[in-house]
Design a protein around this motif. Structure first.
Motif, PDB file in Angstrom:
ATOM      1  N   LEU A  49      22.165 -53.786  10.978  1.00  0.00           N
ATOM      2  CA  LEU A  49      23.609 -53.641  10.797  1.00  0.00           C
ATOM      3  C   LEU A  49      23.950 -52.761   9.597  1.00  0.00           C
ATOM      4  O   LEU A  49      24.883 -51.949   9.663  1.00  0.00           O
ATOM      5  N   VAL A  50      23.215 -52.910   8.513  1.00  0.00           N
ATOM      6  CA  VAL A  50      23.475 -52.102   7.320  1.00  0.00           C
ATOM      7  C   VAL A  50      23.228 -50.630   7.608  1.00  0.00           C
ATOM      8  O   VAL A  50      24.040 -49.765   7.239  1.00  0.00           O
ATOM      9  N   TYR A  52      23.337 -49.189  10.505  1.00  0.00           N
ATOM     10  CA  TYR A  52      24.357 -48.750  11.463  1.00  0.00           C
ATOM     11  C   TYR A  52      25.665 -48.395  10.752  1.00  0.00           C
ATOM     12  O   TYR A  52      26.286 -47.377  11.034  1.00  0.00           O
ATOM     13  N   TYR A  53      26.085 -49.233   9.818  1.00  0.00           N
ATOM     14  CA  TYR A  53      27.342 -48.961   9.126  1.00  0.00           C
ATOM     15  C   TYR A  53      27.228 -47.838   8.099  1.00  0.00           C
ATOM     16  O   TYR A  53      28.132 -47.016   7.966  1.00  0.00           O
ATOM     17  N   LEU A  54      26.127 -47.798   7.365  1.00  0.00           N
ATOM     18  CA  LEU A  54      25.989 -46.771   6.331  1.00  0.00           C
ATOM     19  C   LEU A  54      25.762 -45.379   6.913  1.00  0.00           C
ATOM     20  O   LEU A  54      26.085 -44.385   6.281  1.00  0.00           O
ATOM     21  N   GLU A  56      27.266 -44.257   9.484  1.00  0.00           N
ATOM     22  CA  GLU A  56      28.497 -43.953  10.225  1.00  0.00           C
ATOM     23  C   GLU A  56      28.229 -43.893  11.724  1.00  0.00           C
ATOM     24  O   GLU A  56      28.568 -42.944  12.412  1.00  0.00           O
ATOM     25  N   GLN A  57      27.566 -44.915  12.230  1.00  0.00           N
ATOM     26  CA  GLN A  57      27.254 -45.116  13.653  1.00  0.00           C
ATOM     27  C   GLN A  57      26.341 -44.048  14.249  1.00  0.00           C
ATOM     28  O   GLN A  57      26.360 -43.819  15.456  1.00  0.00           O
ATOM     29  N   TYR A  66      28.345 -49.395  20.224  1.00  0.00           N
ATOM     30  CA  TYR A  66      28.597 -50.724  19.673  1.00  0.00           C
ATOM     31  C   TYR A  66      27.563 -51.763  20.090  1.00  0.00           C
ATOM     32  O   TYR A  66      27.593 -52.893  19.610  1.00  0.00           O
ATOM     33  N   LEU A  69      25.649 -53.355  17.227  1.00  0.00           N
ATOM     34  CA  LEU A  69      26.138 -54.591  16.622  1.00  0.00           C
ATOM     35  C   LEU A  69      25.565 -55.803  17.335  1.00  0.00           C
ATOM     36  O   LEU A  69      25.198 -56.799  16.710  1.00  0.00           O
TER      37      LEU A  69
END
Length: 87
Positions: A49-50, A52-54, A56-57, A66, A69
């Motif tokens: 998850l980290v 994926y978010y850092l 920017e997908q 998605y 997630l």
């Protein structure tokens, strides 16, 4: 006024057909892989998850969008399932 008699209470013994069985299997500790794999799944899920978010997908897999997630949270939920077996 006369004093009432004191009654002795009987010691309760549960019936033998309801008493839980005490086998060696129920007292055996969990294997070492149970907590180790649960911790590994938690770390993998959080790091997925980290990243994926850092990123920017863009990473770990951009085509999954998605579903990344779902993979991250799925790893953490799977670790809870494994930890429910831990004794």
């Amino acid at each position: 006024m006369p004093k009432s008699q004191v009654r002795k209470k009987k010691v309760y013994t549960p019936p033998t057909d309801i008493r839980p069985s005490t086998t060696a299997q129920s007292k055996k500790p969990s294997p070492v892989w149970v907590p180790a794999s649960a911790v590994a799944l938690i770390v993998i899920g959080i790091s997925w998850l980290v990243v994926y978010y850092l990123s920017e997908q863009q990473y770990p897999v951009a085509a999954w969008q998605y579903w990344n997630l779902a993979i991250g949270f799925g790893c953490m939920v799977a670790s809870l399932g494994i930890l429910s077996r831990w004794r």
